[in-house]
Design a protein around this motif. Sequence first.
Motif, PDB file in Angstrom:
ATOM      1  N   HIS A 258      65.262  82.003 -45.536  1.00  0.00           N
ATOM      2  CA  HIS A 258      64.058  81.180 -45.675  1.00  0.00           C
ATOM      3  C   HIS A 258      64.895  79.712 -45.016  1.00  0.00           C
ATOM      4  CE1 HIS A 258      60.774  79.181 -47.494  1.00  0.00           C
ATOM      5  NE2 HIS A 258      61.393  78.267 -47.009  1.00  0.00           N
ATOM      6  N   HIS A 307      63.754  81.351 -54.389  1.00  0.00           N
ATOM      7  CA  HIS A 307      62.750  81.644 -54.674  1.00  0.00           C
ATOM      8  C   HIS A 307      61.865  83.382 -54.229  1.00  0.00           C
ATOM      9  CE1 HIS A 307      60.900  79.363 -50.854  1.00  0.00           C
ATOM     10  NE2 HIS A 307      60.913  80.519 -50.733  1.00  0.00           N
ATOM     11  N   HIS A 308      62.741  83.815 -53.355  1.00  0.00           N
ATOM     12  CA  HIS A 308      62.380  85.274 -52.258  1.00  0.00           C
ATOM     13  C   HIS A 308      62.937  86.352 -54.087  1.00  0.00           C
ATOM     14  CE1 HIS A 308      60.462  84.315 -48.666  1.00  0.00           C
ATOM     15  NE2 HIS A 308      61.868  83.148 -49.044  1.00  0.00           N
TER      16      HIS A 308
HETATM   17 CU    CU Z   1      61.143  81.308 -47.890  1.00  0.00          CU
END
Ligand code: CU
Lengths: 549, 312, 212
Positions: A258, A307-308
């Motif tokens: 990220h 959030h993945h």
């Molecule tokens: Cu991300």
Amino acid sequence: MSDAGSGTLSRSSRASYLTAGYTLRSWLLTSDHKRVAWLYILSITIFFLVGAAMAAVIRVELATAEGDTVTADSYNKMFSLHGIVMVWFFLIPAIPATLGNFLIPLMIGARDLAFPKLNLLSWYIYTLGAIFTVYTVIAGGVDTGWTFYTPFSSMFSNSHVVAALTGVFIVGFSSILTGLNFIATVHKMRAPGLTWFRLPLFVWSIYATSLILVLATPVLAITLVLVILERTVGIGIFDPALGGDPLLFQHLFWFYSHPAVYIMILPGMGVTSELISCYSRRPVAGYRFMAYSILAIAFIGFLVWGHHMFVSGQSAYASLVFGLLSFMVAVPSAIKVFNWTATLYKGSISFETGMLYALGFVGLFTLGGLTGLVLASIAVDVHVHDTYFVVAHFHYIMVGGMVMAYLGGMHFWWPKITGRMYNETVGQLSAIISFIGFNLTFFPQFVAGYLGMPRRYHSYPPEYESLQLVSSVGAVVLAIGYLLPLLNLGWSAFAGRKAPGNPWNASGLEWSGASPPPPHNFSEPVVVAQEPYSYHTDDRDNPLVPDRA
Amino acid sequence: MANAELQTGAVQASEFAADVDSLFLVMAGLSGIVVAGIAVLILIFSIRYRRSRSSMREGPPDFPLALEYTWIAVPTLIFIGLFVWGARVFLQSQAERNDALELRVVGQQWMWMFYHPGGARELNELHIPVDRNIRLLLSSDDVIHSLYLPAFRIKQDAVPGRYTQVWLNAERTGRYRIMCAEYCGTEHSQMYGVVEVMEPEDYSLWLELNAYDTTLAAQGERLFNAMACSGCHTSGSTIQAPSLEGLYGRVVNLQDGSTVVADEVYLRDSIIVPDRDIVAGFDNVMPAYNDQLSEAQLFMLIAYIQSLTLAQ
Amino acid sequence: MTENVHVQEQFQDAEQQHSTDVLGMWVFLGSEILFFGGLFLVYTIYRQAYPEAFAEASSHLNLWLATANTAILLSSSLTIAMSELLLRQDRLRSARLAMAATVGLGLVFLAIKGLEYYLEYAEGLVPFLGSFSYSGPDADQVRLFFHVYFSMTGLHALHLAIGVGLIVSMLVLSFRCSDRARLERQLEVSALYWHFVDVIWVVVFPILYLIK
Ligand SMILES: [Cu+2]
Ligand code: HEA
Ligand code: HEA
Ligand code: CUA
């Protein structure tokens, strides 16, 4: 090497860094940051073409619902290599290693980076990693996706996972060393008078990017090492049969990846700030807010990786925290979008190629970013996770955003880099064509994704066929949009009109000397007594006067 | 009915699907407005302040700081609002539901296997009753897969070595797609199936037609004896092992002083990694079964142990 | 001493060059911390999940050899610090001796580590190379511990070996280069790295060997 290297001649146009030596050796053993930048420009262009060729295969295959062009295994290798090549061998180095390398010393009034030899070494490390990747392609490819999820990558895949991982691992060190070099340079090599808040936003963005490179990449490196060890000697850290945890790999991977997406956007934001302000003859609105928001994105970006993994089985509580933080990381992005728009207000705007790309960046980044928020709302992500909605989201930001910014920046600084002008009409045309082609390619993917088409599908249910066909047609337009600048810039480097020292009458320190710059940039020590972006709406054709300091 | 048409596209087959769609539409609309707003502003500025027009730029170009703070504060508030909305819909979908039909799902390269409590098994097809709470407990025999039911807007990874779960309540009868959303190798894109939502009567009929001679729990009992679990876990065996009667759902005291509720995950761990939680007062002598039991067999054993509680 | 200071092209003066070099090394070490950080995270999570197995496995390690190694590494930090001090006091010969001692201690550490690995191999505790023969309780999780153990100590040993190479090159430099400021600067940077490798061991040692 030629004898033009000594600093005394530097103002004369004949003593540019380009003429400081013509042999292959003088390029391959250079420690001049500007020549190293060229090494990168050539390497990443090659890799962009490799990645693009794979994208071409993907789009041909997806034009019809049946898996009729290549086999399933080949398709899986195509998107895996496409992702690996585009992310690590093109987009991450794209702006930092080319424009960043070329411009950082010039922008801060330094004669070179802090560690010029290390800079060259970084390129060799990149090349070594690239060799492994090319080997992977030749030997038969890798089929894990660019995310290398275990246990598929560690225990089940029969492709050349180790070679691919080694390539990425090695190129990671190139990133780390480049980042280290920039951090030391920005901290220690600024010209007297060039305080932090007089730095161009491009320098800020590269600085923040470097922090991420240095702090996130090692986590990826150790993670990949563990997978390599599992496949080679059998050190089964992620092996579920021993009680190992496959989700642990995902946490480690996204802890890097990220932040890495901000590696792939912050430099583009920096470029956009330079371009918009120059072509509208206005200082960037809210300069300090812009600088702080760059740092905020870099830091909050370290806290949102989960959030993945909303549907991976991670706890609901963790999902809530990661979801909220993902919304918060959008606030500084919003600040940037609004300030870019505000910079235009009461400007004196012209629409050279660079400006068109920059405006395209703002629009496409905004749409890509806002769909990121859709993904961050957990309930919706449960539905669209691993569908084409995600594919569209990240192409909007990475291709629509970052590649646009890269090309815009290339056009803007091309006269500085080569001393020649590209063809403006062709340039403007390529910006417009790629904008249209881009939307045609990727907007339908949002729709297909929300209607439930999973990604990484070799063949797919017929109801998505028309959307995917539009996308494939769009890719052809997009390809033209990318071929044009390649030809335009490539041709102009040899045959373009000679550029004046400062064709855009831009205010940055990098434009203060000759174009192309002399080998050691500045013959006399530089002192800065000026705020950044000292533009006036009526100064387009008059030489810039230092601002009311 | 079995040849009814497959319903695809934007069809909403559950209440949750409608909730997700409203949230999505609001966000998409808002995004559209923001993008359009930015685009219009850029356009207006580009025209009014283009270089060839020279008369419009009087007045100080500086921006009031208040404007800057406004466009920080307003999006922040909107973002928090959207987050709260999304979080609520998500938490609702995660909430425990009573009286659920318990289905077991195992992903395997490249197929989906479903186990009904009555013992029925299905491959790449799933029959469920309409308007009934359903709990799917997922596992995988090899790599990570992801069970994706687009018409219900739900998706859940099936991860080897652990259990994940997802709730479902179908509102409309019909046939809908099942897909695998997590990349899992060569035939990832072929790992699909169909879920058929049926009226309760049709469902009972289907159950009857597909009845197995034994329930899932009975299959587990057979395994319990065959794997020699019963050698230790019966009263009167020479090795001291805890009785499994009434275990499921009970609070278990562990050797390290902590307690845990005996749910499926605990039972699973107790069988394949008995070392993880040792019951207070017992020796750590139970062998680990992780190489010997498939995910499906584990589901059976657990169903059997669960039945020892439910029977009481 | 400062007459023949050679300042590289890109720098204004020796002071800038010195502080940039040191900053560069600190940034690099920051990066290294996160490199090991990934492993420490793996360790923490698995130890949480399998406390008994980890304690059991740890009891099969050779605490005596590791304690000796800890002492050796700590002394080597002392000797490298001494070499810096001595060099600054212009006592080149003693400084070289201290560097040589550091190299020696580093090599002894590696030798003892090698011996440990050998003993573990003989005992059948190496989970790869096909010789794992531990069959007590929780064999799988014990095996997991040894995976973590070998990756952690192996990576640390690799770093130490690089450190040894670095100090050796400082020794060579001290004979070959007359630019004392450069030697001082590079020795300072190398010593920073050495201390870092030492600190990593100070973390690795208790978490692997002293599990109760
Ligand atoms: Cu991300
Ligand atoms: C350069 C790359 C890049 C960037 C910058 C971003 C930025 C963001 N990304 Fe994206 N993302 C990726 C690349 C990127 N992403 C990739 C590659 C993947 C897929 C990986 C894979 O699985 O292969 C991914 C996947 C991904 C997911 C997981 C999806 C899934 O797999 O299920 C999520 C979920 O939250 C997410 C969210 C976000 C958010 C919230 C931002 C934010 O930073 C965006 C912030 C910006 C804005 C929001 C726009 C500007 C704001 C305004 C103009 C204000 C508007 C005002 C109001 C609404 C009032 N991204
Ligand atoms: C980081 C940068 C980046 C860039 C620049 C691109 C560029 C493009 N990408 Fe890529 N893409 C990714 C990163 C990127 N992508 C990642 C990370 C993934 C996920 C991988 C994974 O799932 O693991 C992905 C996945 C991905 C998919 C999903 C595959 C799947 O899930 O099954 C698709 C499908 O359309 C796609 C398409 C494209 C297209 C059309 C372009 C275009 O912009 C490219 C433009 C170029 C062309 C259209 C062709 C031009 C041709 C030439 C210049 C000449 C050479 C051609 C021949 C010799 C034939 N990409
Ligand atoms: Cu199973 Cu994809």
